[in-house]
Scaffold this active site. Sequence first.
Site, mmCIF file in Angstrom:
data_model
loop_
_atom_site.group_PDB
_atom_site.id
_atom_site.type_symbol
_atom_site.label_atom_id
_atom_site.label_comp_id
_atom_site.label_asym_id
_atom_site.label_seq_id
_atom_site.Cartn_x
_atom_site.Cartn_y
_atom_site.Cartn_z
ATOM 1 N N PRO A 1 1.667 -4.654 18.360
ATOM 2 C CA PRO A 1 2.992 -4.711 17.606
ATOM 3 C C PRO A 1 3.838 -6.265 17.981
ATOM 4 O O PRO A 1 4.944 -6.483 17.605
ATOM 5 C CB PRO A 1 3.629 -3.728 18.566
ATOM 6 C CG PRO A 1 2.926 -3.040 19.351
ATOM 7 C CD PRO A 1 1.644 -3.633 19.260
ATOM 8 N N GLU B 1 -0.180 -0.362 25.708
ATOM 9 C CA GLU B 1 0.324 -0.878 27.051
ATOM 10 C C GLU B 1 0.096 -2.313 27.206
ATOM 11 O O GLU B 1 0.958 -2.918 27.751
ATOM 12 C CB GLU B 1 -0.586 0.035 28.456
ATOM 13 C CG GLU B 1 -0.006 1.621 28.312
ATOM 14 C CD GLU B 1 -1.207 2.428 27.886
ATOM 15 O OE1 GLU B 1 -1.894 1.585 26.772
ATOM 16 O OE2 GLU B 1 -1.284 3.436 28.134
ATOM 17 N N ARG C 1 -8.563 -6.285 -0.901
ATOM 18 C CA ARG C 1 -8.195 -6.572 -2.274
ATOM 19 C C ARG C 1 -8.101 -7.882 -2.786
ATOM 20 O O ARG C 1 -8.022 -7.986 -4.022
ATOM 21 C CB ARG C 1 -6.589 -6.134 -2.404
ATOM 22 C CG ARG C 1 -6.474 -4.618 -1.961
ATOM 23 C CD ARG C 1 -5.169 -3.898 -2.266
ATOM 24 N NE ARG C 1 -4.500 -4.396 -3.642
ATOM 25 C CZ ARG C 1 -4.825 -3.343 -4.329
ATOM 26 N NH1 ARG C 1 -5.604 -2.164 -4.299
ATOM 27 N NH2 ARG C 1 -4.438 -3.631 -5.688
ATOM 28 N N ASP D 1 0.072 -7.058 -8.719
ATOM 29 C CA ASP D 1 0.622 -6.235 -7.468
ATOM 30 C C ASP D 1 1.946 -6.381 -7.020
ATOM 31 O O ASP D 1 2.104 -7.748 -6.906
ATOM 32 C CB ASP D 1 -0.340 -6.198 -6.349
ATOM 33 C CG ASP D 1 -1.321 -5.128 -6.642
ATOM 34 O OD1 ASP D 1 -1.465 -4.193 -7.453
ATOM 35 O OD2 ASP D 1 -2.385 -5.289 -5.558
#
Length: 245
Positions: free
Chosen positions: A87, A114, A152, A167
């Site tokens: 993250p 963690e 892709r 897209d």
Amino acid sequence: MKFDIITIFPEMFDGLLSAGVIKKAVGKGLLEIGLHDLRDYTTDKHCQVDDRPYGGLEGMVLKPEPIFRAVEAIRQPEKSITCLLTPQGKPLNSRLAERLAGFQQVVLICGRYEGVDERIIEYLIDQEISIGDYVLTGGELAAAVVVEAVARFIPGVVGREESVRHDSFVSGLLDFPQYTRPREFRGYRVPEVLFSGDHKKIASWRLKKALEKTLARRPDLLESRQLTSEEEEILEEIKSERKES
Ligand code: 6GU
């Protein structure tokens, strides 16, 4: 190109590999996916991959030795990039996905929430990647997202090259609405312009719809994009229509 995924849950990738575009791309030899169980790179009899953090605190931290051993065994010398899913990473977008598609090998290390020993990040990782502002318990689902997004951009993986270029996020705009048969469903009608046969008119209607949606939902995309003069014109039209209503 090849993905090599280092994880303590290789079975979490079964779904990714068992259906759809990714399975087909692997079958056609356009894409290879190697799954590596981090525990296979431990040397102790308990196959320990994590340990308690120095300085105290809750939770466990991924140890450096197994990850270094795994990457050193797996990483190829040329055109390879080593990424950690976390993250704390750089938010994934289509530009980053396209850049990753240019490597021969992408090594993806699935972090645990963690954390991992900082020396892994400092001395082994080229790129930390996040898939959004929320926390997952591990990087496995995020790695699967990276594989889908990058695949892709590999020529031949998506049926028509055209559809990739059009897209959302590649064009820099959200998609315009699409319709298929029937022409009328429960009294709800398909917009008349799509039956006009006037391709210029249809293209400009689609552009207007895409701009409307982007302006309403993701105005940030418009700011980071150089607009064409046609787009500028339509955008002014939308803004003046908004004022009237
Ligand atoms: Cl890449 N990993 C984890 N554990 N959580 C995330 C993430 C990655 N991206 C968003 N949340």
